[in-house]
Scaffold this active site. Structure first.
Site, PDB file in Angstrom:
ATOM      1  N   HIS A 109     -18.793 -16.763  10.938  1.00 14.51           N
ATOM      2  CA  HIS A 109     -19.797 -17.681  10.379  1.00 14.51           C
ATOM      3  C   HIS A 109     -19.363 -19.146  10.498  1.00 14.51           C
ATOM      4  O   HIS A 109     -20.199 -20.034  10.389  1.00 14.51           O
ATOM      5  CB  HIS A 109     -20.212 -17.282   8.956  1.00 14.51           C
ATOM      6  CG  HIS A 109     -19.288 -17.674   7.851  1.00 14.51           C
ATOM      7  ND1 HIS A 109     -18.356 -16.819   7.315  1.00 14.51           N
ATOM      8  CD2 HIS A 109     -19.172 -18.824   7.154  1.00 14.51           C
ATOM      9  CE1 HIS A 109     -17.710 -17.434   6.332  1.00 14.51           C
ATOM     10  NE2 HIS A 109     -18.184 -18.656   6.219  1.00 14.51           N
ATOM     11  N   ASP A 245     -15.911 -10.613  10.219  1.00 15.82           N
ATOM     12  CA  ASP A 245     -16.256 -12.035  10.230  1.00 15.82           C
ATOM     13  C   ASP A 245     -15.154 -12.884  10.884  1.00 15.82           C
ATOM     14  O   ASP A 245     -14.439 -13.621  10.208  1.00 15.82           O
ATOM     15  CB  ASP A 245     -16.519 -12.495   8.789  1.00 15.82           C
ATOM     16  CG  ASP A 245     -17.313 -13.788   8.739  1.00 15.82           C
ATOM     17  OD1 ASP A 245     -17.379 -14.487   9.763  1.00 15.82           O
ATOM     18  OD2 ASP A 245     -17.855 -14.108   7.665  1.00 15.82           O
ATOM     19  N   SER A 669     -13.265 -20.587   3.993  1.00 10.57           N
ATOM     20  CA  SER A 669     -13.626 -19.607   5.016  1.00 10.57           C
ATOM     21  C   SER A 669     -12.774 -19.772   6.251  1.00 10.57           C
ATOM     22  O   SER A 669     -12.587 -20.883   6.748  1.00 10.57           O
ATOM     23  CB  SER A 669     -15.086 -19.770   5.417  1.00 10.57           C
ATOM     24  OG  SER A 669     -15.878 -18.997   4.579  1.00 10.57           O
TER      25      SER A 669
HETATM   26  N1  ARG Z   1     -20.892 -16.464   1.860  1.00 10.06           N
HETATM   27  C1  ARG Z   1     -20.059 -16.958   2.927  1.00 10.06           C
HETATM   28  C2  ARG Z   1     -19.543 -18.379   2.614  1.00 10.06           C
HETATM   29  O1  ARG Z   1     -19.973 -19.243   1.905  1.00 10.06           O
HETATM   30  C3  ARG Z   1     -20.768 -17.015   4.222  1.00 10.06           C
HETATM   31  C4  ARG Z   1     -20.854 -15.713   4.850  1.00 10.06           C
HETATM   32  C5  ARG Z   1     -21.743 -15.815   6.025  1.00 10.06           C
HETATM   33  N2  ARG Z   1     -22.334 -14.549   6.231  1.00 10.06           N
HETATM   34  C6  ARG Z   1     -23.619 -14.275   5.930  1.00 10.06           C
HETATM   35  N3  ARG Z   1     -24.000 -13.057   5.983  1.00 10.06           N
HETATM   36  N4  ARG Z   1     -24.462 -15.233   5.612  1.00 10.06           N
HETATM   37  O2  ARG Z   1     -19.999 -19.320   3.252  1.00 10.06           O
HETATM   38  N1  ASP Z   2     -17.849 -18.204   2.723  1.00  9.65           N
HETATM   39  C1  ASP Z   2     -17.248 -19.359   2.144  1.00  9.65           C
HETATM   40  C2  ASP Z   2     -17.000 -20.447   3.207  1.00  9.65           C
HETATM   41  O1  ASP Z   2     -17.756 -20.593   4.130  1.00  9.65           O
HETATM   42  C3  ASP Z   2     -16.006 -18.979   1.441  1.00  9.65           C
HETATM   43  C4  ASP Z   2     -16.284 -18.575   0.039  1.00  9.65           C
HETATM   44  O2  ASP Z   2     -17.055 -19.242  -0.626  1.00  9.65           O
HETATM   45  O3  ASP Z   2     -15.664 -17.614  -0.415  1.00  9.65           O
HETATM   46  O4  ASP Z   2     -16.115 -21.262   3.113  1.00  9.65           O
END
Ligand code: ARG
Ligand code: ASP
Length: 739
Positions: A109, A245, A669
């Protein structure tokens, strides 16, 4: 045995009694071998610590949690240390070097925008994945950067030079800004390095950060979205999780191994340190260290501030995004080209939409507001007892200021979410508005400079713009804006309007709906351009929103916010003085931090326990043929049925994701998750639903970060993609088996 335990407790207590801010005094060497109870461990987890200050309390805590690392193994400015393997990826993620040839790992991502930018309907790397089979096939990715941290120096006294008690806030801020400029300019550094100053502990401390920014980054590999984003938005922020990921890049440098703009003569970067990779996996209670760039947290807000976020601001933002997402989703599902164009934008909108929902829920479920209030009562009691008169009015100041700022904060969020983020046409008129402002302030010269910037921004924006999608978003969000924004901030031209008619009129007549149209608008002398702009329907409409933002919303918000910041700064100082035994870490500010913890499951609800790891059989449980979120590629299914996991499997199973107690947030991330010896175990990529509120309130019982197991990453590279030449570059180790 007994003796051991007593000794251990003694060490724990002696650490506990000297917990102030992050400090550098060395306490007694703690003995290991004792498995911490959860209650003991809870006391020494949470926090994101400045890596140059780990000696002392943090080093001791890490040892108690099972680490063999010294502070110097992690941060050493003279010798190779773990810090040399960790870089900011692009503008908002973390990455790590895993080979002597500059191979860089981050999340899928995080690479998503770049993977998308190289994708077309014919070469769809989002859908099919991509693997460079040699250096020549690696794809140059203009604009992408990798930033390493070379030094962190405390410059607080220089930044506060000339500040006196009686000064008003605006004068203080002005002087601080001037000092920041001065110290940045005077920073001792090499000519290819950059210097930045960041504020910590709510403005009580300042550090100078020297970085090296590599600008020739090439795309090496990415799994298909069905692996890299498996579970998509349904699984996002959730456990049990099964997402691969990760994506892979390579840093290129000039002949001296220094940063350089892209050139075909550049060579793979030679790092001072790269991370060895552990093939031994994780078990419950294993020590782990996350090392990366957490973006923003707000752990020291008063209860009234948290309440405003979760009860007023989040719900407004959630509603706006919900409306946008519904529309974009519909168009993406109906059209391949739109799916690719909007993939990254959609994921970005959905990500924080879902996060805010979880944050609200988590704050309520953990009673965080009540707990903060109790702490505030205790604070007031001590302040009164000790007659700390300078701190007596802080909490009532907060009450007043949060009340004063509420409506304008809300208006600001409406403008940001509607006019800046989610209606593309309005965002585009905003750049044009800035162009007109540049002319008003700086004349023709400023205009031309600004125009160049605006036009190159447009080149990018229109690549992925579809007026067909944007039009219904415009209609939905502008009418919501008119209903919901506090009345004093509602533009005249949005009063009593038929938004469906207005929207049609704008999208039929404005030149802003295409790049060609906007180029036409921007051609000519400044006077001509400004005249044309002010005859365009989209511009005229947007201009009023932007005007109110600049003349009414922003000045008022900034004024109260400055006062709030001053109180918040004083409150931070007061907390550290009033509760000298608490552990205080500075809020995240997108600087490098060490976050240690343990591999650990949790109880999401009464009567339920989530275990630490997921496996490939869980992917198969979720498998829905043809589904855009839960499809599984044929090749992966074949490998699963053949149990062909090579050296990456664990007792006949393929591990996918695991949980840790580490206190992380957006920006982390892609961060390396390392074992007790600094070997790579996985890549952090998310947090869990029940603990998502950790930006405002951390609780080791329930907050968990989610990482992709490095063995799954290697398995996909090797067995799925057949890119074993990349594995050959890495150093694989067996730290547990060799013990
Ligand atoms: N929640 C994760 C973080 O803040 C992003 C993960 C991305 N994957 C997704 N399925 N949207 O950014
Ligand atoms: N997915 C998040 C990021 O993009 C990480 C998190 O919030 O745990 O940095």
């Amino acid at each position: 045995m007994k003796y051991f335990k007593l000794y251990f407790l003694f060490v724990l207590l002696s650490i506990a009694s000297c917990k102030t801010a992050q400090e550098t005094t060395k306490s007694t060497e703690p003995e290991k071998a004792h498995i911490l109870s959860d209650a003991e461990a809870k006391e020494i987890q949470g926090g994101m610590w400045i890596p140059s200050l780990l000696e002392g309390m943090n080093e001791d805590e890490m040892k108690l949690l099972g680490s063999n690392l010294t502070a110097k193994d992690i941060w050493d400015i003279n010798n190779a240390s773990i810090k040399d393997a960790v870089a900011i990826f692009g503008g908002g993620c973390t990455s790590e070097v895993v080979s002597p040839n500059g191979l860089l790992l981050t999340n899928h991502h995080c690479g998503y925008g770049t993977i998308q930018s190289h994708s077309t309907v014919d070469h769809d790397y989002l859908k099919d994945g991509f693997w460079a089979m040699n250096y020549d096939e690696e794809i140059v990715s203009p604009g992408l950067k990798a930033t390493f941290i070379k030094r962190i120096d405390d410059v607080t006294s220089q930044i506060f030079e000339g500040i006196t008690e009686g000064m008003d806030e605006a004068a203080k801020m002005k002087l601080i800004d001037q000092n920041i400029n001065k110290v940045t300019k005077a920073a001792v550094k090499e000519e290819w390095q950059t210097a930045n100053i960041k504020s910590f502990y709510k403005g009580n401390q300042y550090f100078l950060i020297i970085t090296e920014v590599y600008k020739d980054i090439r795309m090496v590999g990415a799994p298909p979205t069905s692996i890299g984003k498996f579970g998509s938005d349904t699984d996002n922020w959730m456990w049990p999780r099964h997402t691969g990921d990760f994506s892979m890049f390579r840093i290129y440098a000039d002949a001296n191994n220094r940063p350089a703009a892209y050139s075909k003569d550049n060579v793979p970067y030679k790092p001072k340190h790269f991370l060895p990779i552990s093939l031994d996996g994780v078990e419950e209670n294993d020590f782990n260290l996350v090392f990366g760039f957490p973006g923003r947290t707000n752990e020291y807000l008063p209860a009234v501030g948290v309440s405003q976020i979760v009860n007023v601001l989040n719900p407004a933002k959630i509603e706006i995004r919900e409306n946008a997402l519904k529309i974009v989703d519909k168009y993406m599902k109906a059209d391949e080209k739109i799916r690719i164009q909007y993939a990254s934008k959609y994921a970005g909108i959905a990500n924080y939409w879902k996060k805010w929902i979880g944050e609200d829920q988590g704050i309520h479920q953990t009673n965080a507001i009540q707990k903060k209030q109790m702490k505030e009562n205790e604070f007031s009691k001590i302040v009164n007892e000790k007659e700390l008169t300078q701190y007596k009015s802080l909490l009532s100041d907060f009450e007043k200021l949060y009340k004063d700022i509420e409506q304008v904060s809300l208006a600001r969020d409406y403008w940001i979410e509607v006019a800046y983020r989610n209606v593309e046409l309005l965002n585009i008129t905003f750049s044009a508005y800035q162009l007109e402002q540049a002319y008003k302030k700086g004349g023709a010269e400023a205009f031309e400079k600004s125009k160049e910037r605006v036009l190159s921004g447009y080149e990018n924006k229109y690549k992925n713009y579809s007026a067909k999608v944007d039009q219904p978003v415009f209609e939905s969000l502008t009418s919501l804006y008119a209903q919901k924004i506090p009345k004093e901030y509602l533009p005249e031209n949005m009063k009593g309007v038929d938004f469906s008619k207005l929207t049609n009129d704008i999208y039929q007549n404005s030149k802003f709906t295409s790049l060609a149209g906007v180029k036409e608008l921007l051609a000519g002398t400044p006077e001509e351009v400004i005249k044309k702009l002010n005859e365009d329907k989209a511009y005229v409409f947007g201009k009023e929103m932007h005007n109110i933002f600049y003349t009414k919303i922003e000045p008022k918000f900034q004024k109260i916010n400055m006062e709030l910041n001053a109180v918040q700064k004083e409150y931070m100082k007061a907390l550290m003085e009033v509760f000298p035994k608490d552990r205080f870490y500075p809020d995240a500010n997108f600087t490098l931090r060490a976050n240690y913890g343990r591999v650990k499951g949790y109880e999401p609800k009464d009567g339920m326990y989530y275990t630490t790891s997921t496996y490939l059989n869980g992917v198969m449980e979720k498998y829905k043929p043809g589904d855009y979120e839960f499809d599984v590629p044929q090749k992966l299914r074949d490998l699963y049925y053949a149990k062909d996991f090579g050296q990456y499997g664990e007792n006949g199973k393929m591990p996918i994701n695991f949980l840790g107690t580490n206190h992380t947030t957006g920006g982390n991330s892609g961060s390396p998750v390392m074992d007790a010896d600094g070997n790579l175990l996985g890549l952090l990529f998310d947090g869990t639903w029940e603990g998502i509120m950790s930006d405002l309130y951390y609780d080791a019982d329930i907050v968990r970060s989610i990482s992709v197991d490095i063995r799954y990453v290697l398995f996909i590279i090797d067995k799925y993609a057949g890119a074993s030449h990349l594995i050959d570059e890495m150093t694989l180790v067996h730290p547990k088996k060799n013990k």
